[in-house]
Scaffold this motif. Sequence first.
Motif, PDB file in Angstrom:
ATOM      1  N   LEU A   1     -15.210   0.081  -0.910  1.00 36.36           N
ATOM      2  CA  LEU A   1     -13.750  -0.065  -0.961  1.00 36.36           C
ATOM      3  C   LEU A   1     -13.048   1.235  -0.587  1.00 36.36           C
ATOM      4  O   LEU A   1     -12.075   1.234   0.167  1.00 36.36           O
ATOM      5  CB  LEU A   1     -13.310  -0.527  -2.341  1.00 36.36           C
ATOM      6  CG  LEU A   1     -13.703  -1.948  -2.711  1.00 36.36           C
ATOM      7  CD1 LEU A   1     -13.319  -2.240  -4.150  1.00 36.36           C
ATOM      8  CD2 LEU A   1     -13.058  -2.947  -1.777  1.00 36.36           C
TER       9      LEU A   1
ATOM     10  N   ALA B   1     -13.467   1.728   3.159  1.00 38.05           N
ATOM     11  CA  ALA B   1     -12.614   0.813   3.919  1.00 38.05           C
ATOM     12  C   ALA B   1     -11.158   1.259   3.875  1.00 38.05           C
ATOM     13  O   ALA B   1     -10.458   1.239   4.896  1.00 38.05           O
ATOM     14  CB  ALA B   1     -12.745  -0.605   3.369  1.00 38.05           C
TER      15      ALA B   1
ATOM     16  N   ALA C   1      -9.461  -7.144   0.489  1.00 34.41           N
ATOM     17  CA  ALA C   1      -9.859  -7.227   1.894  1.00 34.41           C
ATOM     18  C   ALA C   1      -8.659  -7.502   2.789  1.00 34.41           C
ATOM     19  O   ALA C   1      -8.504  -6.887   3.849  1.00 34.41           O
ATOM     20  CB  ALA C   1     -10.921  -8.311   2.072  1.00 34.41           C
ATOM     21  N   ARG C   2      -7.805  -8.397   2.367  1.00 33.79           N
ATOM     22  CA  ARG C   2      -6.606  -8.706   3.151  1.00 33.79           C
ATOM     23  C   ARG C   2      -5.658  -7.513   3.205  1.00 33.79           C
ATOM     24  O   ARG C   2      -5.078  -7.216   4.251  1.00 33.79           O
ATOM     25  CB  ARG C   2      -5.889  -9.912   2.565  1.00 33.79           C
ATOM     26  CG  ARG C   2      -6.638 -11.206   2.779  1.00 33.79           C
ATOM     27  CD  ARG C   2      -5.951 -12.362   2.105  1.00 33.79           C
ATOM     28  NE  ARG C   2      -6.686 -13.609   2.305  1.00 33.79           N
ATOM     29  CZ  ARG C   2      -6.474 -14.702   1.607  1.00 33.79           C
ATOM     30  NH1 ARG C   2      -5.548 -14.743   0.672  1.00 33.79           N
ATOM     31  NH2 ARG C   2      -7.189 -15.787   1.849  1.00 33.79           N
TER      32      ARG C   2
ATOM     33  N   PHE D   1     -10.374  -5.520   5.877  1.00 28.66           N
ATOM     34  CA  PHE D   1     -11.810  -5.536   6.112  1.00 28.66           C
ATOM     35  C   PHE D   1     -12.359  -6.932   5.839  1.00 28.66           C
ATOM     36  O   PHE D   1     -11.692  -7.764   5.239  1.00 28.66           O
ATOM     37  CB  PHE D   1     -12.544  -4.479   5.276  1.00 28.66           C
ATOM     38  CG  PHE D   1     -12.513  -4.705   3.783  1.00 28.66           C
ATOM     39  CD1 PHE D   1     -13.436  -5.535   3.159  1.00 28.66           C
ATOM     40  CD2 PHE D   1     -11.580  -4.060   2.995  1.00 28.66           C
ATOM     41  CE1 PHE D   1     -13.418  -5.728   1.785  1.00 28.66           C
ATOM     42  CE2 PHE D   1     -11.549  -4.242   1.618  1.00 28.66           C
ATOM     43  CZ  PHE D   1     -12.473  -5.084   1.016  1.00 28.66           C
ATOM     44  N   ASP D   2     -13.581  -7.161   6.297  1.00 28.20           N
ATOM     45  CA  ASP D   2     -14.251  -8.443   6.103  1.00 28.20           C
ATOM     46  C   ASP D   2     -14.961  -8.411   4.747  1.00 28.20           C
ATOM     47  O   ASP D   2     -15.887  -7.610   4.558  1.00 28.20           O
ATOM     48  CB  ASP D   2     -15.263  -8.666   7.225  1.00 28.20           C
ATOM     49  CG  ASP D   2     -16.002  -9.984   7.134  1.00 28.20           C
ATOM     50  OD1 ASP D   2     -15.881 -10.689   6.107  1.00 28.20           O
ATOM     51  OD2 ASP D   2     -16.714 -10.307   8.099  1.00 28.20           O
ATOM     52  N   PRO D   3     -14.562  -9.250   3.803  1.00 27.48           N
ATOM     53  CA  PRO D   3     -15.194  -9.208   2.490  1.00 27.48           C
ATOM     54  C   PRO D   3     -16.689  -9.521   2.538  1.00 27.48           C
ATOM     55  O   PRO D   3     -17.454  -9.046   1.702  1.00 27.48           O
ATOM     56  CB  PRO D   3     -14.433 -10.256   1.669  1.00 27.48           C
ATOM     57  CG  PRO D   3     -13.775 -11.132   2.666  1.00 27.48           C
ATOM     58  CD  PRO D   3     -13.531 -10.290   3.875  1.00 27.48           C
TER      59      PRO D   3
ATOM     60  N   VAL E   1     -18.674  -6.335   2.965  1.00 27.15           N
ATOM     61  CA  VAL E   1     -18.782  -5.587   1.714  1.00 27.15           C
ATOM     62  C   VAL E   1     -19.795  -6.264   0.790  1.00 27.15           C
ATOM     63  O   VAL E   1     -20.605  -5.590   0.145  1.00 27.15           O
ATOM     64  CB  VAL E   1     -17.397  -5.433   1.039  1.00 27.15           C
ATOM     65  CG1 VAL E   1     -17.528  -4.878  -0.362  1.00 27.15           C
ATOM     66  CG2 VAL E   1     -16.516  -4.523   1.884  1.00 27.15           C
TER      67      VAL E   1
END
Length: 85
Positions: free
Chosen positions: A17, A20, A61-62, A66-68, A71
């Motif tokens: 996190l 990101a 993520a939103r 990033f693409d959850p 992660v």
Amino acid sequence: MAKTIRSTGQVALCQALVDARKSAGLGQDDLADRLKCHQSLVARLESGERRIDVVELVVLARAIGFDPFEVLAIVEAATEPDHRI
């Protein structure tokens, strides 16, 4: 029941996190503004003081962009195979 708050998977989640957020060029204050929360909450999430549930991961993520699933793959790789809840 095993504690997961300081597990390798939890540490990996927190680091992912932070990475990101920084890659997105956001400070903790910026992310807090996007989430409509206090910066201290972002700090607690990133430090591992507060757990993150699945819905919160999607919201993060939103907000960060990033693409959850990426992660989750990091967390899965860092979690010990015999870890129990």
